[in-house]
Design an enzyme around this catalytic site. Structure first.
Site, PDB file in Angstrom:
ATOM      1  N   HIS A 192       0.861  -1.177   0.000  1.00  0.00           N
ATOM      2  CA  HIS A 192       0.000   0.000   0.000  1.00  0.00           C
ATOM      3  C   HIS A 192       0.900   1.229   0.000  1.00  0.00           C
ATOM      4  CE1 HIS A 192      -3.633   2.406   0.771  1.00  0.00           C
ATOM      5  NE2 HIS A 192      -2.815   3.178   1.462  1.00  0.00           N
ATOM      6  N   CYS A 193       0.753   2.057  -1.024  1.00  0.00           N
ATOM      7  CA  CYS A 193       1.609   3.237  -1.175  1.00  0.00           C
ATOM      8  C   CYS A 193       0.848   4.484  -0.725  1.00  0.00           C
ATOM      9  CB  CYS A 193       2.049   3.378  -2.633  1.00  0.00           C
ATOM     10  SG  CYS A 193       3.139   4.797  -2.919  1.00  0.00           S
ATOM     11  N   GLN A 194       1.331   5.111   0.323  1.00  0.00           N
ATOM     12  CA  GLN A 194       0.656   6.303   0.823  1.00  0.00           C
ATOM     13  C   GLN A 194       0.840   7.497  -0.114  1.00  0.00           C
ATOM     14  OE1 GLN A 194       2.357   7.706   4.476  1.00  0.00           O
ATOM     15  NE2 GLN A 194       4.475   7.514   3.754  1.00  0.00           N
TER      16      GLN A 194
END
Length: 245
Positions: free
Chosen positions: A125-127
């Site tokens: 999951h890439c913020q």
């Protein structure tokens, strides 16, 4: 609904950094190096602008593209269709099942606690895109990292060339040096960060692995009591080794 993902502080920080690097490259580095209105300056400005705007376009694609949902009707396949109903149900029960969604999930599918759903072939999951990197947007994510790396390295080279040709005996004031340090450190740091990220994902693609799978195998190899640190939300949680091997 997808457009709401742009209402995020990390995404705002990304746009702010993009604008800063673009301004420094065109109006500081190129202007001081060969002049922005010269033929060489216009050429370098055009090349960098194309790289920058294409990176912005792919960034939008990464944010807005669904990484991959598991169909609600998904049921794992059973190789032997001649099994009885009782044996069929028992074999299906042993397949991977998400404890949070209470649904079956295919191999290489993981539950993201940030997105609150399972993601197909989840990498992480890439913020910075406020979205998961999964089956449907991994290609766009890799293209984004590649072109952003090329653009940042291009900007760094132009900045270094500008610094080397400058007559510091004339521009030797402390405020001028401080300005160049303030402009150069973020550009150089961005190039190193994106370059490392690009090398990492080239390694993953060459070995047909995801970031989660590498972390899982790393912790298993060092026998960390079957616990793994997931990059989704940095929480320590038990690892079901039978579901990832």
């Amino acid at each position: 609904m997808e457009w709401k993902r742009f209402l995020s502080i990390p995404i705002f920080a990304v746009f702010l950094l993009m604008g800063f690097v673009y301004y420094v490259t065109l109006f500081v580095s190129i202007e001081d190096w060969v002049g922005l209105r010269s033929s060489d300056g216009s050429f370098h400005a055009l090349v960098f602008s194309l790289l920058a705007f294409y990176s912005v376009f792919v960034f939008f694609v990464c944010v807005l593209t669904d990484p991959g949902r598991v169909p609600s009707s998904y049921v794992p396949d059973v190789e032997d269709r001649e099994l009885s109903d009782q044996e069929f149900r028992r074999n299906v029960t042993h397949q991977r099942k998400c404890e949070i969604c209470s649904t079956f999930k295919p191999q290489r599918c993981h539950h993201c606690r940030t997105c609150r759903r399972c993601v197909l072939r989840m990498d992480h999951h890439c913020q910075w895109i406020n979205n998961c990197v999964g089956y449907w947007n991994y290609k766009a994510f890799f293209i984004l990292v590649f072109f952003a790396t090329v653009a940042s390295i291009y900007s760094t080279v132009i900045f270094v060339a500008s610094v080397l040709q400058k007559d510091w005996e004339v521009w030797g004031q402390s405020h001028s040096k401080g300005l160049y340090v303030a402009c150069g450190v973020p550009v150089l740091g961005l190039s190193m960060t994106l370059g490392s990220l690009l090398c990492w994902h080239i390694y993953l693609m060459a070995n047909n692995m995801t970031t989660i799978e590498v972390l899982v195998h790393f912790f298993l190899a060092y026998n960390v009591e079957s616990y793994v640190l997931l990059p989704i939300n940095f929480r320590i949680m038990p690892l079901d080794t039978s579901s990832v091997l």
